[in-house]
Write a protein that holds these residues in place. Structure first.
Motif, short mmCIF file in Angstrom:
data_model
loop_
_atom_site.label_atom_id
_atom_site.label_comp_id
_atom_site.label_asym_id
_atom_site.label_seq_id
_atom_site.Cartn_x
_atom_site.Cartn_y
_atom_site.Cartn_z
N SER A 34 0.74 -1.10 0.17
CA SER A 34 0.02 -0.35 0.14
C SER A 34 0.29 1.00 0.33
O SER A 34 2.12 1.56 0.59
CB SER A 34 -0.93 0.05 1.18
OG SER A 34 -0.26 0.06 2.42
N SER A 35 0.12 2.31 -0.76
CA SER A 35 1.09 3.83 -0.88
C SER A 35 0.09 4.33 -0.18
O SER A 35 -1.31 4.27 0.34
CB SER A 35 2.07 3.76 -1.99
OG SER A 35 -0.14 4.22 -2.74
N SER A 36 0.66 5.69 0.76
CA SER A 36 0.05 6.94 1.28
C SER A 36 0.19 7.28 0.56
O SER A 36 0.68 7.77 -0.37
CB SER A 36 0.83 7.61 2.60
OG SER A 36 1.39 6.17 3.35
N SER A 37 -1.49 8.30 0.81
CA SER A 37 -1.25 9.68 0.36
C SER A 37 -0.65 10.85 0.57
O SER A 37 -0.48 10.58 1.39
CB SER A 37 -3.06 9.95 -0.31
OG SER A 37 -4.20 9.96 1.30
N SER A 38 -0.81 11.57 -0.33
CA SER A 38 -0.21 13.18 0.20
C SER A 38 -0.84 13.71 1.12
O SER A 38 -0.17 14.39 1.59
CB SER A 38 -0.45 14.28 -1.09
OG SER A 38 -1.87 14.12 -1.25
N ASP A 39 -2.04 13.40 1.78
CA ASP A 39 -1.86 13.96 3.51
C ASP A 39 -1.82 12.42 4.61
O ASP A 39 -2.39 13.11 5.25
CB ASP A 39 -3.95 14.44 3.27
CG ASP A 39 -4.41 13.33 2.77
OD1 ASP A 39 -4.17 11.96 2.96
OD2 ASP A 39 -5.72 13.08 3.15
N SER A 42 -3.99 6.32 3.66
CA SER A 42 -3.77 5.48 3.01
C SER A 42 -4.74 5.85 1.98
O SER A 42 -5.98 5.87 1.67
CB SER A 42 -4.34 4.26 4.13
OG SER A 42 -4.09 2.99 3.70
N ASP A 43 -3.94 5.42 0.94
CA ASP A 43 -4.21 5.13 -0.59
C ASP A 43 -5.09 3.84 -0.44
O ASP A 43 -4.54 3.19 -1.30
CB ASP A 43 -3.84 5.71 -1.03
CG ASP A 43 -4.35 6.21 -2.76
OD1 ASP A 43 -3.60 6.89 -3.59
OD2 ASP A 43 -5.50 5.75 -3.25
N ALA A 45 -6.97 2.81 -3.09
CA ALA A 45 -6.66 2.24 -4.80
C ALA A 45 -5.67 1.93 -5.23
O ALA A 45 -5.55 1.16 -6.32
CB ALA A 45 -6.93 3.70 -4.88
N ALA A 46 -4.36 2.40 -4.19
CA ALA A 46 -2.80 1.98 -5.29
C ALA A 46 -2.31 0.21 -4.76
O ALA A 46 -1.73 -0.13 -4.08
CB ALA A 46 -2.04 2.33 -3.83
N GLU A 73 -13.02 -0.22 -3.57
CA GLU A 73 -11.93 0.84 -3.47
C GLU A 73 -10.54 0.36 -4.06
O GLU A 73 -9.92 1.34 -4.16
CB GLU A 73 -11.85 0.70 -2.14
CG GLU A 73 -13.12 1.64 -1.19
CD GLU A 73 -13.99 2.89 -1.92
OE1 GLU A 73 -12.64 3.90 -1.82
OE2 GLU A 73 -14.81 3.27 -2.54
#
Length: 200
Positions: A34-39, A42-43, A45-46, A73
């Protein structure tokens, strides 16, 4: 513990128990990440790869619903849940065969340490996600309902009360007008979290 015999009738449906969901970064083909979103969040969708789980069959429908919502999601993720039973789910989790397990009771420190030894790289997290009632059933000709105290039920399953007229609390213990009605407790033979909670 006591379901699915045609002539059985529900005795009590009282204890509602939370199942726990154990997760850690164990083996089980967790190819993606998983990757983190800019804020900083957790994103979903990734998230990609396969996440495997196993455990209590009582929560299979709920698991399937959660999986469907999650994969909406995270379309690149595949989540599998095998309803093999609470005990088998715990065993698979400890052995690193699955990433998460649905079980009726929390894992103890010894089990968590065993999972760590088998290669889980993260912490084991346990939290309640599902409530499952426990019902005791009976098969007694001519009796449609029976209301027994917890103490009497415990004495029946521990073997202290063996017949329908054994008296501990006359109004609550009496199960039949026949003095020779033998009580035969029946329980599951497999490792069951539900049975463990019932016994507790």
């Amino acid at each position: 513990m006591t379901r699915s015999i045609r002539s059985r009738k529900v005795l009590t449906g009282t204890a509602a128990l939370a199942l726990t969901f154990s997760m850690a970064a164990c083996g089980a083909g967790n190819e993606g990440g998983s990757s983190s979103s800019s804020d900083g969040g957790s994103d979903a969708a990734a998230v990609s790869g396969t996440i495997k789980g196993a455990g209590a069959s009582s929560m299979e429908k709920a698991q399937n619903e959660w999986i469907a919502k999650f994969t909406d999601e995270a379309p690149d993720a595949t989540v599998e849940y095998a309803p093999d039973g609470s005990g088998t789910g715990r065993e698979k989790f400890i052995n690193g065969a699955v990433n998460f397990a649905g079980t009726d009771s929390t894992m103890d420190d010894e089990e968590i340490a065993a999972a760590k030894k088998k290669g889980c790289t993260g912490d084991t997290i346990q939290f309640p996600v599902y409530v499952s009632p426990i019902a005791v059933a009976f098969n007694l000709k001519g009796v449609d309902s029976l209301n027994l105290s917890a103490d009497v039920i415990a004495d029946i399953f521990s073997g202290k009360i063996k017949t329908g007229t054994t008296r501990r609390s006359p109004r609550r213990t009496r199960a039949s007008s026949s003095p020779d009605t033998k009580i035969t407790p029946v329980n599951r033979s497999d490792e069951s979290g539900t049975s463990k909670n019932f016994s507790s």
